[in-house]
Scaffold this motif. Structure first.
Motif, mmCIF file in Angstrom:
data_model
loop_
_atom_site.group_PDB
_atom_site.id
_atom_site.type_symbol
_atom_site.label_atom_id
_atom_site.label_comp_id
_atom_site.label_asym_id
_atom_site.label_seq_id
_atom_site.Cartn_x
_atom_site.Cartn_y
_atom_site.Cartn_z
ATOM 1 N N UNK A 154 -0.209 -5.343 16.731
ATOM 2 C CA UNK A 154 -0.465 -6.304 15.662
ATOM 3 C C UNK A 154 -0.788 -5.632 14.334
ATOM 4 N N UNK A 155 -1.110 -4.367 14.362
ATOM 5 C CA UNK A 155 -1.354 -3.615 13.133
ATOM 6 C C UNK A 155 -0.012 -3.091 12.674
ATOM 7 N N UNK A 156 0.263 -3.150 11.374
ATOM 8 C CA UNK A 156 1.591 -2.727 10.923
ATOM 9 C C UNK A 156 1.541 -2.031 9.567
ATOM 10 N N UNK A 157 2.663 -1.413 9.254
ATOM 11 C CA UNK A 157 2.854 -0.730 7.988
ATOM 12 C C UNK A 157 3.821 -1.569 7.173
ATOM 13 N N UNK A 158 3.424 -1.921 5.953
ATOM 14 C CA UNK A 158 4.218 -2.802 5.104
ATOM 15 C C UNK A 158 4.545 -2.074 3.804
ATOM 16 N N UNK A 159 5.802 -2.165 3.398
ATOM 17 C CA UNK A 159 6.218 -1.596 2.115
ATOM 18 C C UNK A 159 5.987 -2.644 1.046
ATOM 19 N N UNK B 126 0.955 2.871 -4.797
ATOM 20 C CA UNK B 126 0.775 2.860 -3.337
ATOM 21 C C UNK B 126 1.804 1.931 -2.727
ATOM 22 N N UNK B 127 2.947 2.483 -2.373
ATOM 23 C CA UNK B 127 4.051 1.658 -1.878
ATOM 24 C C UNK B 127 3.871 1.151 -0.451
ATOM 25 N N UNK C 103 -7.598 4.253 -0.437
ATOM 26 C CA UNK C 103 -7.179 5.637 -0.235
ATOM 27 C C UNK C 103 -5.737 5.847 -0.693
ATOM 28 N N UNK C 104 -4.829 4.991 -0.252
ATOM 29 C CA UNK C 104 -3.415 5.153 -0.619
ATOM 30 C C UNK C 104 -3.215 4.988 -2.123
ATOM 31 N N UNK C 105 -3.960 4.090 -2.737
ATOM 32 C CA UNK C 105 -3.844 3.903 -4.188
ATOM 33 C C UNK C 105 -4.273 5.176 -4.921
ATOM 34 N N UNK C 106 -5.398 5.733 -4.514
ATOM 35 C CA UNK C 106 -5.877 6.957 -5.164
ATOM 36 C C UNK C 106 -4.944 8.127 -4.928
ATOM 37 N N UNK C 107 -4.430 8.248 -3.721
ATOM 38 C CA UNK C 107 -3.484 9.322 -3.421
ATOM 39 C C UNK C 107 -2.206 9.111 -4.231
ATOM 40 N N UNK D 3 5.284 11.802 1.176
ATOM 41 C CA UNK D 3 3.900 12.167 1.497
ATOM 42 C C UNK D 3 3.033 10.919 1.616
ATOM 43 N N UNK D 4 3.217 9.989 0.709
ATOM 44 C CA UNK D 4 2.470 8.743 0.753
ATOM 45 C C UNK D 4 2.803 7.962 2.023
ATOM 46 N N UNK D 5 4.077 7.921 2.374
ATOM 47 C CA UNK D 5 4.507 7.237 3.603
ATOM 48 C C UNK D 5 3.874 7.899 4.831
ATOM 49 N N UNK D 6 3.821 9.227 4.828
ATOM 50 C CA UNK D 6 3.226 9.947 5.954
ATOM 51 C C UNK D 6 1.740 9.631 6.083
ATOM 52 N N UNK D 7 1.008 9.643 4.960
ATOM 53 C CA UNK D 7 -0.401 9.262 4.988
ATOM 54 C C UNK D 7 -0.554 7.850 5.555
ATOM 55 N N UNK D 8 0.256 6.924 5.073
ATOM 56 C CA UNK D 8 0.159 5.531 5.515
ATOM 57 C C UNK D 8 0.439 5.420 7.016
ATOM 58 N N UNK D 9 1.461 6.104 7.486
ATOM 59 C CA UNK D 9 1.808 6.037 8.911
ATOM 60 C C UNK D 9 0.700 6.646 9.768
ATOM 61 N N UNK D 10 0.154 7.778 9.341
ATOM 62 C CA UNK D 10 -0.938 8.403 10.091
ATOM 63 C C UNK D 10 -2.165 7.496 10.154
ATOM 64 N N UNK D 11 -2.468 6.826 9.033
ATOM 65 C CA UNK D 11 -3.598 5.898 9.029
ATOM 66 C C UNK D 11 -3.325 4.693 9.917
ATOM 67 N N UNK D 12 -2.085 4.222 9.943
ATOM 68 C CA UNK D 12 -1.717 3.129 10.843
ATOM 69 C C UNK D 12 -1.988 3.537 12.289
#
Length: 73
Positions: free
Chosen positions: A8-13, A19-20, A37-41, A50-59
């Motif tokens: 139920x947790x997901x990654x959304x573009x 922060x895409x 975090x993603x906004x600041x990064x 890199x941003x996508x990787x951070x987002x996926x790892x956090x997911x």
């Protein structure tokens, strides 16, 4: 499972250039801690990959936390 099912947790573009990506919780709401975090990064001008990787790892981390009933509500 102890907590929310991880699927139920997901990654959304999204279209925010700073922060895409958003990690959304089991209700479909963005996780504020991840949003900040993603906004600041993103403001640092990292490559989109890199941003996508951070987002996926956090997911992945929040999905695990949810199965352990430790994710923020």
């Amino acid at each position: 499972m102890k907590g929310n099912p991880p699927a139920e947790w997901s990654l959304v573009y999204n279209s925010d250039p700073a922060a895409n990506y958003q990690v959304t919780d089991s209700r479909g709401e963005p996780v504020p801690e991840v949003e900040r975090f993603l906004h600041r990064v993103g403001l640092r001008g990292l490559a989109p990959g890199s941003l996508r990787t951070y987002a996926h790892d956090l997911l992945c981390a929040f999905r695990w936390l949810a199965t352990e009933a430790l994710a923020p509500s």
